[in-house]
Structures are given as structure tokens and as C-alpha cells.
Design an enzyme around this catalytic site. Structure first.
Site, PDB file in Angstrom:
ATOM      1  N   GLU A  44     -10.225   8.721   0.019  1.00  0.00           N
ATOM      2  CA  GLU A  44     -11.082   8.955  -1.130  1.00  0.00           C
ATOM      3  C   GLU A  44     -12.516   8.906  -0.579  1.00  0.00           C
ATOM      4  O   GLU A  44     -12.880   7.910   0.055  1.00  0.00           O
ATOM      5  CB  GLU A  44     -10.848   7.790  -2.104  1.00  0.00           C
ATOM      6  CG  GLU A  44     -11.229   8.064  -3.502  1.00  0.00           C
ATOM      7  CD  GLU A  44     -11.009   6.829  -4.379  1.00  0.00           C
ATOM      8  OE1 GLU A  44     -10.085   6.033  -4.113  1.00  0.00           O
ATOM      9  OE2 GLU A  44     -11.793   6.686  -5.324  1.00  0.00           O
ATOM     10  N   ARG A 269      -0.565  -2.717   4.375  1.00  0.00           N
ATOM     11  CA  ARG A 269      -1.887  -2.405   4.905  1.00  0.00           C
ATOM     12  C   ARG A 269      -2.247  -3.364   6.039  1.00  0.00           C
ATOM     13  O   ARG A 269      -1.745  -4.484   6.128  1.00  0.00           O
ATOM     14  CB  ARG A 269      -2.975  -2.358   3.847  1.00  0.00           C
ATOM     15  CG  ARG A 269      -3.047  -3.456   2.857  1.00  0.00           C
ATOM     16  CD  ARG A 269      -4.264  -3.315   1.914  1.00  0.00           C
ATOM     17  NE  ARG A 269      -4.303  -2.099   1.144  1.00  0.00           N
ATOM     18  CZ  ARG A 269      -5.382  -1.294   1.067  1.00  0.00           C
ATOM     19  NH1 ARG A 269      -6.477  -1.572   1.706  1.00  0.00           N
ATOM     20  NH2 ARG A 269      -5.352  -0.227   0.314  1.00  0.00           N
ATOM     21  N   LYS A 279     -13.267  -1.255   0.940  1.00  0.00           N
ATOM     22  CA  LYS A 279     -14.492  -0.449   0.920  1.00  0.00           C
ATOM     23  C   LYS A 279     -15.503  -1.024  -0.054  1.00  0.00           C
ATOM     24  O   LYS A 279     -16.701  -0.980   0.189  1.00  0.00           O
ATOM     25  CB  LYS A 279     -14.154   0.991   0.522  1.00  0.00           C
ATOM     26  CG  LYS A 279     -13.676   1.812   1.693  1.00  0.00           C
ATOM     27  CD  LYS A 279     -13.524   3.267   1.323  1.00  0.00           C
ATOM     28  CE  LYS A 279     -12.203   3.524   0.640  1.00  0.00           C
ATOM     29  NZ  LYS A 279     -11.844   4.930   0.537  1.00  0.00           N
TER      30      LYS A 279
HETATM   31  P1  ATP Z   1      -9.902   0.304   0.402  1.00  0.00           P
HETATM   32  O1  ATP Z   1      -8.897  -0.608  -0.205  1.00  0.00           O
HETATM   33  O2  ATP Z   1     -10.444  -0.151   1.687  1.00  0.00           O
HETATM   34  O3  ATP Z   1     -10.974   0.726  -0.557  1.00  0.00           O
HETATM   35  P2  ATP Z   1      -8.387   2.640  -0.130  1.00  0.00           P
HETATM   36  O4  ATP Z   1      -6.933   2.455  -0.065  1.00  0.00           O
HETATM   37  O5  ATP Z   1      -8.982   2.727  -1.470  1.00  0.00           O
HETATM   38  O6  ATP Z   1      -9.087   1.592   0.796  1.00  0.00           O
HETATM   39  P3  ATP Z   1      -8.390   5.391   0.575  1.00  0.00           P
HETATM   40  O7  ATP Z   1      -9.542   6.226   0.945  1.00  0.00           O
HETATM   41  O8  ATP Z   1      -7.707   5.628  -0.699  1.00  0.00           O
HETATM   42  O9  ATP Z   1      -8.876   3.894   0.672  1.00  0.00           O
HETATM   43  O10 ATP Z   1      -7.337   5.356   1.760  1.00  0.00           O
HETATM   44  C1  ATP Z   1      -6.924   6.478   2.498  1.00  0.00           C
HETATM   45  C2  ATP Z   1      -5.621   6.155   3.140  1.00  0.00           C
HETATM   46  O11 ATP Z   1      -5.763   5.056   4.034  1.00  0.00           O
HETATM   47  C3  ATP Z   1      -4.577   5.769   2.118  1.00  0.00           C
HETATM   48  O12 ATP Z   1      -3.363   6.394   2.456  1.00  0.00           O
HETATM   49  C4  ATP Z   1      -4.492   4.271   2.258  1.00  0.00           C
HETATM   50  O13 ATP Z   1      -3.223   3.828   1.889  1.00  0.00           O
HETATM   51  C5  ATP Z   1      -4.803   4.058   3.736  1.00  0.00           C
HETATM   52  N1  ATP Z   1      -5.358   2.736   3.957  1.00  0.00           N
HETATM   53  C6  ATP Z   1      -6.423   2.174   3.353  1.00  0.00           C
HETATM   54  N2  ATP Z   1      -6.625   0.910   3.774  1.00  0.00           N
HETATM   55  C7  ATP Z   1      -5.660   0.655   4.690  1.00  0.00           C
HETATM   56  C8  ATP Z   1      -5.318  -0.478   5.497  1.00  0.00           C
HETATM   57  N3  ATP Z   1      -6.006  -1.615   5.438  1.00  0.00           N
HETATM   58  N4  ATP Z   1      -4.251  -0.380   6.323  1.00  0.00           N
HETATM   59  C9  ATP Z   1      -3.557   0.770   6.395  1.00  0.00           C
HETATM   60  N5  ATP Z   1      -3.815   1.863   5.667  1.00  0.00           N
HETATM   61  C10 ATP Z   1      -4.852   1.819   4.824  1.00  0.00           C
HETATM   62 MG    MG Z   2      -7.334   4.371  -2.557  1.00  0.00          MG
END
Ligand code: ATP
Ligand code: MG
Length: 566
Positions: A44, A269, A279
Site C-alpha cells: 500500500e 509477519r 508503518k
Molecule cells: P504495516 O503493518 O507495516 O503498515 P502493511 O501490512 O500495512 O504493513 P502493506 O503495504 O499492506 O503493509 O504490505 C505489503 C505486503 O508486505 C503485504 O503482503 C504484507 O502482508 C507484507 N508485510 C508487511 N509487513 C510485513 C512483515 N512484518 N513481515 C512480512 N511481511 C510483511
Molecule cells: Mg496492509
């Protein structure tokens, strides 16, 4: 895991398949989708990528590489309020830097808004979706609990014609934000709360960074992500565990829409000690100036690690080693540092720098003379050659390498003791000079001209070898030394009413000066090297020829483990 344990694991272990690879290999064996493998990385664009995303990138692109498939880069841009092109650009740069290539398959969920709108129309026509006029609070209040069914919306039984009309008028901008939603008719009694007439579309009169003002209704994550997967023919849609209970809804939409059956697979994660990985929290650190931007070398962001001097290979090796887990866990940051050190050891040139200078005068070395000595660039790799290091009568050595009242087993310099100056000569300390406060200002030595190159002329041994720089040739530079950004393993673990920022380490950045041999002037921004006996450093992107700035990447040894007694 300590380095030793890690190494022994490395040699003993034949890597077995992880559970995602097992699913994939099964699907290939059964010729599901004709054995085709297609994944995607779906960020995102609302922040910079962190090491957790790096894990997901390596996993998705890695599977495609391993199984001869494809991996798309898809921006999941369904929330116009928090998204920005700055983030899109940084994400592209980070994925590319990590070493992955999405070819011409750069997609945006927003590219599919027309198609997703049509999907919604289909569900309305099939009597599977309705326009609801309850407020967000009313919807939550009537959802029930996992053990208790929720209440149906009073708007649930509108006619198809009425729903079509209202939905179109939602799209045309006739209604204010929050006054209406489109909801799926999955029922209100599922034990899975995600399956209780979930919202598919909401009204948001907001400008979108790609679609501009075309839309004022935006699909929810659950009605965009899976649909985008299907449109792209994604065979394995890998996401993190918090989406596990969204999977039934993911599959329900596929079934009701009759679209390509992508398969959602969840993994845990990545969490790392002494840092935070959300984030939202990282944005707070940036906005509230706890750090100097997203690429501050203390940040767990990919751009921060890059600026710190971490290599893409180290990150990929780390991602590979930690594997994929089904349960949440927390990985020791020293494992990541281990991989950084391992790579830098192979690829970096060595040179000498003095962090806390103490002047040494070699009293029997001619005044005004200087000579160039040979220094090995990398003892691990002969092909990296040698460079010249200038030597003269006055040098700087580390304060730590001299001790006035030294114990017996002190092998560095003290009055009467002989040591080797790396690449140079044997020197023996004859006396010290102090100022009126008693502080040592100079140490005086004599050198043995027969020991050139640091070689013993007659078989006599010295126990210590120390580094140095020639005072008249030395270049003064700024060093930025980093420590953990947080002082506790799990910064999110705060007592009630506390804040994760209460756990920040106030001493995570120390700026000081060092003297470095002139060889450093040949380096370009982001070049990486080892300062002998001190650690790995890189030249910061803001450095100039007039002002060298070194970021400390990582020390030579895992000193942290010793400090915390692990
Ligand atoms: P955050 O929780 O840090 O805001 P998010 O999941 O909202 O992260 P996205 O941009 O939606 O961030 O994530 C893109 C991809 O990266 C998704 O498939 C998500 O599942 C994966 N991802 C995000 N954080 C992690 C993590 N800590 N470990 C592994 N994969 C991750
Ligand atoms: Mg997300």
C-alpha cells in the site's frame, strides 16, 4: 542464534521445503492452472518499505524465480487519503535495489476500479449485495460478537432495482461521505466476524493520486485485493497472518463472482528485536523528528538500511535463513547483522582510521621524511589488490591502544613494550609526555628500520598489532555511530498508558570525528569498507570531497550479544 550456531546449522542442514513451497509444489504436481506460478507483492503506497516487507518481497519474487513463474508489483492503492506518489517511487526503488524485477508488470488496484465496480453491480444483480444507510457506529453496534449473531440491517431487503439506482448515485457523487455503503449479503450469523455482511464500498470524496477525481466511492481492501489477484491471474496470493480470517470472504467473492480462483496463503509477519515494524509508528518517528527521515540509518526501513551500508545480498540471505513461519515470532536483530558482516567481510576494502586520536612521535624517524607502504585491500580476496598508505614521524593511534599502568597481559603499547604498527614497523614506547593537568599528550617511540612491512627482522615476536594514521596525511572526517533505536527488545511492550516511544534509546546516534588515511578520498558516496579493528563503515550519501561523513554499518564482532549476556 549465535554466529557459531548459525554456521553449524548452515553446514549440517539440507534445506527442506517451507510450507508455502509445499503448497506450490503440490499445485504444480496436480497441474493446477497448468502448473503455472504467479505471485505478487502488494504494497500500500502509504509509507516506506521496511525489513518486514523485504521478507515478503523475497518470498514472492523468490517463489516466482524458483518455480519459473512471474511476480507482479501491485500497488494496493484503495485508500486515497493516506497514499502518495513519493511512496510509490520509493517502493519501486527499494524492490529494484533488493535485486528483483517485475518486468512490465507494474499494476495498481486503482487500474481495476471500473472492473471492480462491475463486479459490485453483478453481486447487486444477483441479490448478493445491498446499499446500507447505517452509520459506521451503527454497523459495529449491530455486528454481534463471535458467539452471538448480529442484527440484519433494516436496508438489507431492498429490491435489486433500488440497490442499482442507489449504488449508481453513490458513484455519481450524490451522497455525502459516510452516509451510505455497499455491503455484501453473507449473513449476520457466521462465527467469523469478517463474514457478517461486510462493507464492500464506502463513499470518500477524496482526490486519488492516480484516478484524480473520477471516483468518490472506493472499494474496501477485501473487495479490491482478491479481485485484483483474480484479474491478474495470481495463483498464490501470499499475505500475513492477520488476513487468515479474511480468507473465507476472499473465497466467497471468488465463488459468487465466478472469477479466477487465486489461493490465499498466510504466513507470520517478521518481527525483529529492538525495533518497531509498523508503518504507522515509523511515520510517527519521522513526523515527530525522532529520526532524520525515513532513510535515517537507524530505521528498519529498506532505504535506512541501505544508507547504513547494509547490502541487498545480506538482506536476501537473512530473509532466506529465517524462512517462513506459521506463528508470530521475534527474530534477534544480531542475526541480520551477522549476514551484513558476512557479506561485507567478502566485498569491502580495508583501511585504517583512528577514532580517538593519541599522538605518537617516532623519535628516531627523520623529520620531514615520509614513505608509502603497502596495505592489503582485503585479506579474504587477493584479487582486490593493495593500496599505498603514507607513513611519517608523527602518527595518530587510538587512545585505547596505550595504557600507562598496564597489567601483564596487556599486549598493546605501554612504556618499554614493543608492538607492530600494521603494515609499517615495530615500534617500542620510550616515554610519554603529559600536560600540566596530567593528561597524556604524546607518546614517544623508537622504530626498528629493519622491520619494514611489519615483519620481524630477527625472529623476535611482538604480541600486539595496532592501527595508525600518519598525522600530516590524515584526513579529518565525521563519523556517525549508531546504536539500537530502542533500548528494549520489544518496544511495543509498554505498560498501560505508555507509548512505544518511551522505549527509545536516547543514545542511538553519536556524531564524532576521526582521522582516516588519504585512501578514503578516493571513495564515492555509499561505498563500503572496513576500518581495521573497528568495524564496517560506508560513506554517507551527503558526503562531499571536502567533508567526508562515515556511517558505521556494524561492528566487527557481535559485541551486543556480550553486553546483554546472551
Ligand atoms: P504495516 O503493518 O507495516 O503498515 P502493511 O501490512 O500495512 O504493513 P502493506 O503495504 O499492506 O503493509 O504490505 C505489503 C505486503 O508486505 C503485504 O503482503 C504484507 O502482508 C507484507 N508485510 C508487511 N509487513 C510485513 C512483515 N512484518 N513481515 C512480512 N511481511 C510483511
Ligand atoms: Mg496492509
Amino acid at each position: 542464534m549465535t554466529e557459531k550456531e548459525h554456521l553449524s546449522k548452515e553446514t549440517e542442514e539440507v534445506k527442506s521445503l517451507n510450507f508455502i513451497e509445499e503448497f506450490v509444489e503440490d499445485d504444480i504436481k496436480n497441474q493446477k492452472h497448468a502448473g503455472r506460478i504467479h505471485t505478487r507483492f502488494p504494497p500500500e503506497p502509504n509509507g516506506y518499505l521496511h525489513i518486514g516487507h523485504a521478507k515478503s518481497i523475497c518470498l514472492n519474487f523468490g517463489l516466482a524465480l524458483k518455480y519459473n513463474g512471474l511476480c507482479n508489483l501491485r500497488f494496493d492503492d484503495t485508500n486515497p487519503v493516506v497514499e502518495d506518489v513519493e511512496y510509490v517511487d520509493s517502493i519501486r526503488e527499494d524492490v529494484r535495489w533488493l535485486g528483483f524485477d517485475w518486468g512490465d508488470r507494474e499494476f495498481y488496484a486503482s487500474d481495476y476500479f471500473d472492473q471492480i465496480y462491475e463486479f459490485a453491480i453483478k453481486l447487486i444483480k444477483d441479490g448478493k449485495a445491498f446499499v446500507c444507510e447505517m452509520s459506521g457506529e451503527e454497523v459495529s453496534a449491530t455486528r454481534g460478537t463471535p458467539n452471538q449473531a448480529g442484527n440484519e440491517s433494516p436496508y438489507r431487503n431492498r429490491t435489486v432495482a433500488e440497490n442499482l439506482d442507489l449504488f449508481e448515485r453513490m458513484k455519481n457523487g450524490e451522497f455525502a461521505d459516510g452516509t451510505k455503503t455497499l455491503r455484501a449479503k453473507t449473513g449476520m450469523d457466521s462465527p467469523n466476524m469478517q463474514m457478517r455482511d461486510p462493507v464492500m464500498y464506502r463513499i470518500k470524496h477524496a482526490h486519488h493520486h492516480r484516478t484524480g477525481d473520477k471516483w468518490c466511492i472506493y472499494p474496501m481492501y477485501d473487495f479490491a485485493h482478491g479481485q485484483s489477484d483474480s484479474i491478474e491471474g495470481i495463483t498464490h496470493s501470499i499475505c500475513t497472518l492477520e488476513f487468515e480470517n479474511h480468507r473465507p470472504l476472499y473465497n466467497w467473492y471468488i465463488q459468487e463472482l465466478g472469477i479466477f480462483p487465486s489461493r490465499q496463503i498466510e504466513f507470520a509477519r517478521l518481527n525483529i528485536t529492538f525495533t518497531v515494524m509498523s508503518k504507522r509508528k515509523l511515520l510517527q518517528l519521522v513526523k515527530e523528528n525522532y529520526v532524520n527521515g525515513w532513510d535515517d540509518p537507524r530505521m528498519p526501513t529498506i532505504c535506512g538500511m541501505r544508507r547504513r551500508g547494509y547490502t541487498a545480498l545480506a538482506l536476501r540471505n537473512f530473509a532466506d535463513r529465517i524462512g517462513v513461519a506459521k506463528r508470530e515470532n521475534i527474530i534477534d536483530i544480531s542475526l541480520l547483522e551477522f549476514f551484513v558482516r558476512e557479506d561485507l567481510n567478502k566485498i569491502t576494502q580495508r583501511l585504517m582510521a583512528v577514532m580517538n586520536p593519541l599522538k605518537m612521535v617516532i623519535t628516531n624517524y627523520p623529520e620531514g621524511k615520509s614513505e608509502d607502504l603497502d596495505a592489503t585491500n582485503n585479506p579474504e580476496d587477493e584479487t582486490m589488490g593493495k593500496h599505498n598508505v603514507p607513513f611519517s614521524r608523527e602518527l595518530f593511534i587510538e587512545q585505547d591502544d596505550f595504557m600507562e599502568d598496564a597489567p601483564k597481559n596487556y599486549f598493546r603499547l605501554t612504556v618499554g613494550q614493543e608492538v607492530r604498527l600494521r603494515y609499517a614497523y615495530f615500534v617500542k614506547c620510550t616515554n610519554i609526555v603529559k600536560d600540566e593537568t596530567g593528561k597524556i599528550t604524546e607518546i614517544h617511540c623508537t622504530y626498528d628500520p629493519e622491520s619494514k612491512g611489519g615483519k620481524s627482522p630477527d625472529g623476535r615476536k611482538v604480541k600486539g598489532t595496532i592501527h595508525w594514521v600518519s598525522a600530516q596525511h590524515a584526513v579529518k572526517a565525521e563519523t556517525r555511530l549508531y546504536d539500537r533505536l530502542f533500548s528494549v527488545e520489544n518496544p511495543d511492550d509498554v505498560p498501560e498508558g505508555g507509548d512505544f516511544k518511551d522505549n527509545m534509546n536516547p543514545n542511538s546516534l553519536t556524531i564524532s570525528e576521526c582521522f582516516v588515511e588519504p585512501f578514503a578520498k578516493t571513495f564515492k558516496a555509499m561505498d563500503k569498507f572496513q576500518f581495521e579493528r573497528i568495524g564496517y563503515f560506508c560513506l554517507d550519501k551527503d558526503a562531499t570531497t571536502e567533508k567526508l561523513i562515515f556511517n558505521k554499518t556494524v561492528g566487527l564482532k557481535d559485541t551486543w550479544a556480550k553486553v546483554v549476556g546472551k
